[in-house]
Design a protein around this motif. Structure first.
Motif, PDB file in Angstrom:
ATOM      1  N   ALA A  22       0.297  -1.416  -0.301  1.00 44.78           N
ATOM      2  CA  ALA A  22      -0.069  -0.162  -0.124  1.00 44.78           C
ATOM      3  C   ALA A  22       0.549   1.479   0.410  1.00 44.78           C
ATOM      4  O   ALA A  22       0.414   1.889  -1.002  1.00 44.78           O
ATOM      5  CB  ALA A  22      -1.037   0.395   1.226  1.00 44.78           C
ATOM      6  N   ARG A  25       2.964   1.156  -3.711  1.00 41.97           N
ATOM      7  CA  ARG A  25       2.218   0.933  -4.600  1.00 41.97           C
ATOM      8  C   ARG A  25       2.610   0.508  -5.334  1.00 41.97           C
ATOM      9  O   ARG A  25       2.754  -0.229  -6.886  1.00 41.97           O
ATOM     10  CB  ARG A  25       1.870   1.973  -5.329  1.00 41.97           C
ATOM     11  CG  ARG A  25       0.854   3.064  -4.199  1.00 41.97           C
ATOM     12  CD  ARG A  25      -0.930   2.184  -3.750  1.00 41.97           C
ATOM     13  NE  ARG A  25      -1.510   3.439  -3.711  1.00 41.97           N
ATOM     14  CZ  ARG A  25      -2.347   3.778  -2.460  1.00 41.97           C
ATOM     15  NH1 ARG A  25      -1.119   3.060  -1.369  1.00 41.97           N
ATOM     16  NH2 ARG A  25      -2.962   4.464  -2.214  1.00 41.97           N
ATOM     17  N   LEU A  66      -5.288   0.789  -4.040  1.00 42.48           N
ATOM     18  CA  LEU A  66      -6.306   0.425  -2.849  1.00 42.48           C
ATOM     19  C   LEU A  66      -7.785   0.320  -3.116  1.00 42.48           C
ATOM     20  O   LEU A  66      -8.169   1.482  -4.085  1.00 42.48           O
ATOM     21  CB  LEU A  66      -6.045   1.036  -1.822  1.00 42.48           C
ATOM     22  CG  LEU A  66      -5.112   0.507  -0.601  1.00 42.48           C
ATOM     23  CD1 LEU A  66      -4.621   2.292   0.304  1.00 42.48           C
ATOM     24  CD2 LEU A  66      -4.779  -0.363   0.131  1.00 42.48           C
ATOM     25  N   SER A  67      -8.571  -0.914  -2.985  1.00 42.16           N
ATOM     26  CA  SER A  67     -10.475  -1.048  -3.198  1.00 42.16           C
ATOM     27  C   SER A  67     -10.501  -0.365  -1.981  1.00 42.16           C
ATOM     28  O   SER A  67     -10.117   0.353  -0.714  1.00 42.16           O
ATOM     29  CB  SER A  67     -10.694  -2.509  -3.319  1.00 42.16           C
ATOM     30  OG  SER A  67     -10.423  -3.253  -1.915  1.00 42.16           O
ATOM     31  N   GLU A  68     -12.066   0.176  -2.295  1.00 35.03           N
ATOM     32  CA  GLU A  68     -12.401   0.702  -0.891  1.00 35.03           C
ATOM     33  C   GLU A  68     -12.152  -0.166   0.884  1.00 35.03           C
ATOM     34  O   GLU A  68     -12.278   0.679   1.867  1.00 35.03           O
ATOM     35  CB  GLU A  68     -14.181   0.737  -0.982  1.00 35.03           C
ATOM     36  CG  GLU A  68     -14.546   1.453  -0.045  1.00 35.03           C
ATOM     37  CD  GLU A  68     -16.573   1.473  -0.318  1.00 35.03           C
ATOM     38  OE1 GLU A  68     -17.036   1.651   0.838  1.00 35.03           O
ATOM     39  OE2 GLU A  68     -16.956   1.039  -1.124  1.00 35.03           O
ATOM     40  N   GLU A  71      -8.792   0.429   1.227  1.00 31.55           N
ATOM     41  CA  GLU A  71      -8.671   1.886   1.848  1.00 31.55           C
ATOM     42  C   GLU A  71      -9.084   1.767   3.461  1.00 31.55           C
ATOM     43  O   GLU A  71      -8.368   2.739   4.677  1.00 31.55           O
ATOM     44  CB  GLU A  71      -9.365   3.242   1.723  1.00 31.55           C
ATOM     45  CG  GLU A  71      -9.421   3.075   0.073  1.00 31.55           C
ATOM     46  CD  GLU A  71      -7.641   4.364   0.180  1.00 31.55           C
ATOM     47  OE1 GLU A  71      -7.252   4.360   1.065  1.00 31.55           O
ATOM     48  OE2 GLU A  71      -7.429   4.578  -1.161  1.00 31.55           O
ATOM     49  N   ARG A  72      -9.917   1.100   3.853  1.00 35.34           N
ATOM     50  CA  ARG A  72     -10.860   1.229   5.120  1.00 35.34           C
ATOM     51  C   ARG A  72      -9.707  -0.157   6.011  1.00 35.34           C
ATOM     52  O   ARG A  72      -9.450   0.069   6.988  1.00 35.34           O
ATOM     53  CB  ARG A  72     -11.997   0.603   5.183  1.00 35.34           C
ATOM     54  CG  ARG A  72     -13.119   1.385   4.831  1.00 35.34           C
ATOM     55  CD  ARG A  72     -14.664   0.587   4.481  1.00 35.34           C
ATOM     56  NE  ARG A  72     -16.145   1.578   4.489  1.00 35.34           N
ATOM     57  CZ  ARG A  72     -16.734   1.244   4.207  1.00 35.34           C
ATOM     58  NH1 ARG A  72     -17.466   0.701   4.919  1.00 35.34           N
ATOM     59  NH2 ARG A  72     -17.659   2.241   3.914  1.00 35.34           N
ATOM     60  N   HIS A  74      -6.377  -0.554   5.776  1.00 37.06           N
ATOM     61  CA  HIS A  74      -5.456   0.323   5.484  1.00 37.06           C
ATOM     62  C   HIS A  74      -5.355   1.481   6.975  1.00 37.06           C
ATOM     63  O   HIS A  74      -4.358   1.357   7.838  1.00 37.06           O
ATOM     64  CB  HIS A  74      -5.099   1.210   4.281  1.00 37.06           C
ATOM     65  CG  HIS A  74      -3.873   1.466   4.588  1.00 37.06           C
ATOM     66  ND1 HIS A  74      -3.992   3.001   4.906  1.00 37.06           N
ATOM     67  CD2 HIS A  74      -2.320   0.875   4.226  1.00 37.06           C
ATOM     68  CE1 HIS A  74      -1.741   3.010   4.758  1.00 37.06           C
ATOM     69  NE2 HIS A  74      -1.500   2.672   4.389  1.00 37.06           N
ATOM     70  N   ALA A  75      -7.053   1.886   7.319  1.00 38.63           N
ATOM     71  CA  ALA A  75      -6.631   2.914   7.911  1.00 38.63           C
ATOM     72  C   ALA A  75      -6.987   2.503   8.989  1.00 38.63           C
ATOM     73  O   ALA A  75      -6.630   3.035  10.394  1.00 38.63           O
ATOM     74  CB  ALA A  75      -8.457   3.455   7.392  1.00 38.63           C
TER      75      ALA A  75
END
Length: 311
Positions: A22, A25, A66-68, A71-72, A74-75
């Protein structure tokens, strides 16, 4: 800098690989950073995606994003993983230098004669170590109670502990107050104790400790009687000062009261030697630098001040 990377089954499998991909990339750059092959990174990410049940990356021949769900994930995963890394560094640091909280369980009688002279110099020498002293007459399970070590007279230490001598053997003294000896004749031989009020100690196993003597070359234990039983030496010593009866305690513990004229020693020709004071800790536990530093400091300090050959 390359970090060790091992793919293991579990909740964290693939998380470090995911975070590295991530960040860069790129599966190839992540592999370089972690010191593994790109195929290992790809497999780790696929395993993670299978476990969470969602694709975390959008892959094309030219880019990685990142897919949605990614993203979540990763956060939340990034700060959590960073905390784990930080926790590991803190633990590693404590294992490499004297630092952190050093918890000791100590009988109250030992605090003034042994620990008080040590604490100031130890804290000055090792400012990154915090010392917590729990004064307790009872033997406690140091592992279950979260103590790094305990300090006790040698005869009270369990056989499965590693014991480190802090003092030479200590003579035991029978002492009584001037007021008590005005009311009762001074004992001259061991048998004279039969007519005296003797203050007794109850051991942590529930038994009452007999009084110990040496007669000639023979060790003698005497079952005494009297008006008071306590589970700690300071209580017995205070009662002796108040004239309640005679007490048998390690000589250094009674020294100040004897010097002040509050207690008078007797039966000196029959005085035995107690094993001395030891620090002890579980044999299965790796010694942390903070404890090693305390032991070395104590032995150095006490060896200088007492010139004890057995330190």
């Amino acid at each position: 800098m390359k970090r060790n990377f091992t793919i293991r089954q579990g909740a964290l499998d693939g998380v470090e690989a995911f975070l590295s991909v991530a960040q860069h990339r790129s599966f190839r750059k992540a592999a370089v950073e972690l010191g593994v092959t790109p195929s290992a990174i790809s497999q780790a990410v696929r395993t993670l995606e299978a476990r969470v049940g969602s694709a975390l990356f959008i892959r094309t021949t030219r880019s990685v994003g990142l897919s949605e769900a990614g993203e979540r994930f990763h956060a939340r995963a990034k700060p959590a993983f960073e905390e784990l890394v930080a926790a590991s560094e803190v633990a590693r640091d404590l294992g490499q230098r004297p630092a952190g909280l050093l918890r000791l369980t100590v009988p109250p009688s030992v605090v003034p004669i042994l620990l008080e002279p040590l604490i100031a110099s130890f804290c000055q020498a090792y400012p990154d170590v915090e010392v917590e002293i729990a004064a307790n007459a009872d033997l406690v399970d140091i592992a279950a109670e979260g103590f790094d070590a305990g300090i006790r007279l040698g005869q009270f230490i369990e056989a499965d502990m590693i014991a480190v001598r802090l003092t030479p053997s200590l003579p035991l003294a029978v002492v009584g107050s001037p007021d008590y000896l005005r009311r009762r004749s001074r004992p001259e031989v061991i048998d004279d104790l039969r007519g005296h009020a003797c203050l007794r100690l109850r051991r942590s196993n529930g038994s009452i400790a007999p009084w110990s003597f040496v007669s000639g070359k023979e060790a003698v234990e005497v079952v005494v009687s009297g008006p008071l039983i306590a589970n700690d030496i300071p209580t017995v010593l205070r009662a002796a000062v108040e004239g309640v009866g005679l007490a048998q305690v390690p000589e250094p513990i009674a020294a100040d009261a004897v010097k002040a004229g509050k207690l008078i020693p007797m039966l000196e020709p029959f005085a035995p030697m107690a094993p001395g004071v030891f620090l002890y800790y579980p044999g299965y536990r790796q010694m942390m630098p903070k404890l090693r530093a305390f032991i070395d400091h104590a032995k150095s300090h006490l060896g200088h001040s007492q010139q004890g050959p057995n330190l």
